[in-house]
Design a protein around this motif. Structure first.
Motif, short mmCIF file in Angstrom:
data_model
loop_
_atom_site.label_atom_id
_atom_site.label_comp_id
_atom_site.label_asym_id
_atom_site.label_seq_id
_atom_site.Cartn_x
_atom_site.Cartn_y
_atom_site.Cartn_z
N GLY A 116 0.81 -1.22 0.00
CA GLY A 116 0.00 0.00 0.00
C GLY A 116 0.84 1.27 0.00
O GLY A 116 2.07 1.23 -0.05
N ARG A 117 0.15 2.38 0.09
CA ARG A 117 0.81 3.69 0.07
C ARG A 117 1.05 4.25 1.46
O ARG A 117 1.71 5.28 1.62
CB ARG A 117 -0.02 4.68 -0.73
N ARG A 118 0.50 3.59 2.47
CA ARG A 118 0.65 4.06 3.85
C ARG A 118 1.25 2.95 4.70
O ARG A 118 1.13 1.77 4.38
CB ARG A 118 -0.71 4.43 4.43
N ALA A 119 1.89 3.34 5.80
CA ALA A 119 2.44 2.36 6.73
C ALA A 119 1.29 1.53 7.29
O ALA A 119 0.19 2.02 7.51
CB ALA A 119 3.19 3.06 7.86
N ARG A 158 18.84 -13.33 12.45
CA ARG A 158 19.25 -12.10 13.11
C ARG A 158 18.08 -11.58 13.92
O ARG A 158 16.93 -11.72 13.52
CB ARG A 158 19.67 -11.04 12.09
N LEU A 159 18.38 -10.96 15.02
CA LEU A 159 17.32 -10.48 15.88
C LEU A 159 16.93 -9.06 15.49
O LEU A 159 17.68 -8.12 15.69
CB LEU A 159 17.78 -10.52 17.34
N HIS A 160 15.82 -8.94 14.82
CA HIS A 160 15.26 -7.64 14.45
C HIS A 160 13.81 -7.67 14.91
O HIS A 160 13.07 -8.56 14.54
CB HIS A 160 15.29 -7.41 12.94
N TRP A 161 13.43 -6.71 15.67
CA TRP A 161 12.05 -6.67 16.12
C TRP A 161 11.30 -5.61 15.33
O TRP A 161 11.76 -4.48 15.18
CB TRP A 161 11.97 -6.37 17.60
N VAL A 162 10.19 -6.00 14.80
CA VAL A 162 9.33 -5.08 14.08
C VAL A 162 8.16 -4.80 15.01
O VAL A 162 7.42 -5.70 15.36
CB VAL A 162 8.83 -5.70 12.76
N THR A 163 8.05 -3.58 15.42
CA THR A 163 6.93 -3.21 16.29
C THR A 163 6.25 -2.00 15.70
O THR A 163 6.90 -1.07 15.25
CB THR A 163 7.42 -2.87 17.72
N GLY A 164 4.98 -2.05 15.68
CA GLY A 164 4.23 -0.90 15.22
C GLY A 164 3.90 -0.92 13.76
O GLY A 164 2.98 -1.59 13.34
N ARG A 165 4.69 -0.22 12.93
CA ARG A 165 4.30 0.04 11.55
C ARG A 165 5.30 -0.54 10.55
O ARG A 165 6.50 -0.46 10.74
CB ARG A 165 4.21 1.54 11.32
N LEU A 166 4.76 -1.09 9.47
CA LEU A 166 5.57 -1.56 8.34
C LEU A 166 5.44 -0.51 7.24
O LEU A 166 4.34 -0.25 6.76
CB LEU A 166 5.05 -2.92 7.86
N PRO A 167 6.56 0.12 6.84
CA PRO A 167 6.46 1.20 5.85
C PRO A 167 5.96 0.70 4.50
O PRO A 167 6.06 -0.49 4.19
CB PRO A 167 7.90 1.72 5.72
N PRO A 168 5.45 1.61 3.66
CA PRO A 168 5.04 1.22 2.31
C PRO A 168 6.23 0.66 1.53
O PRO A 168 7.38 1.03 1.78
CB PRO A 168 4.55 2.52 1.67
N ASP A 169 5.95 -0.22 0.58
CA ASP A 169 6.98 -0.83 -0.27
C ASP A 169 8.05 -1.53 0.55
O ASP A 169 9.23 -1.52 0.19
CB ASP A 169 7.64 0.22 -1.19
#
Length: 122
Positions: free
Chosen positions: A89-92, A104-115
């Motif tokens: 989409g065009r929005r997070a 690898r330890l990467h935490w995604v919290t909250g918002r996934l950016p567009p593209d």
């Protein structure tokens, strides 16, 4: 576009003649496989790494399951132990908090950016 194989050969290695049915611009020589063998950050190395991950996680061999609910514009599915969220989409969009692949330890919290796309291992 065909993958250029050798930067210094006619038709980038597809033919002995520069007159091919699908001419390639000279700038494609920098994308030729023989020019990407050395740089560790080349597209060739990236694809080789991704193919190793594909084999390691058996992607394409497991069951593909679509998420029961996902926000508008977010493609969300699992394949074996891998979970994928892709924001088309065009929005997070909202993203879960998980450990991303490969190891690898990467935490995604909250918002996934567009593209943007993130892979998680479960």
């Amino acid at each position: 576009m065909p993958l250029p194989w050798t930067a210094q050969r006619p038709a980038f290695g597809f033919s002995d003649s520069p007159d091919t049915w699908l001419p390639l611009p000279a700038c494609y020589g920098s994308c030729a496989a023989d020019t990407q063998r050395e740089p560790p950050d080349s597209t060739l190395h990236l694809y080789r790494h991704l193919l190793r991950l594909r084999r390691r996680f058996r992607l394409g061999a497991g069951d593909l399951r679509w998420a029961r609910s996902s926000p508008a514009g977010v493609l969300h599915f699992t394949n074996g132990i891998v979970e994928v969220m892709a924001n088309l989409g065009r929005r997070a969009g909202p993203a879960s908090a998980r450990r991303s692949a490969p190891g690898r330890l990467h935490w995604v919290t909250g918002r996934l950016p567009p593209d943007a796309t993130v892979w998680f291992t479960r």
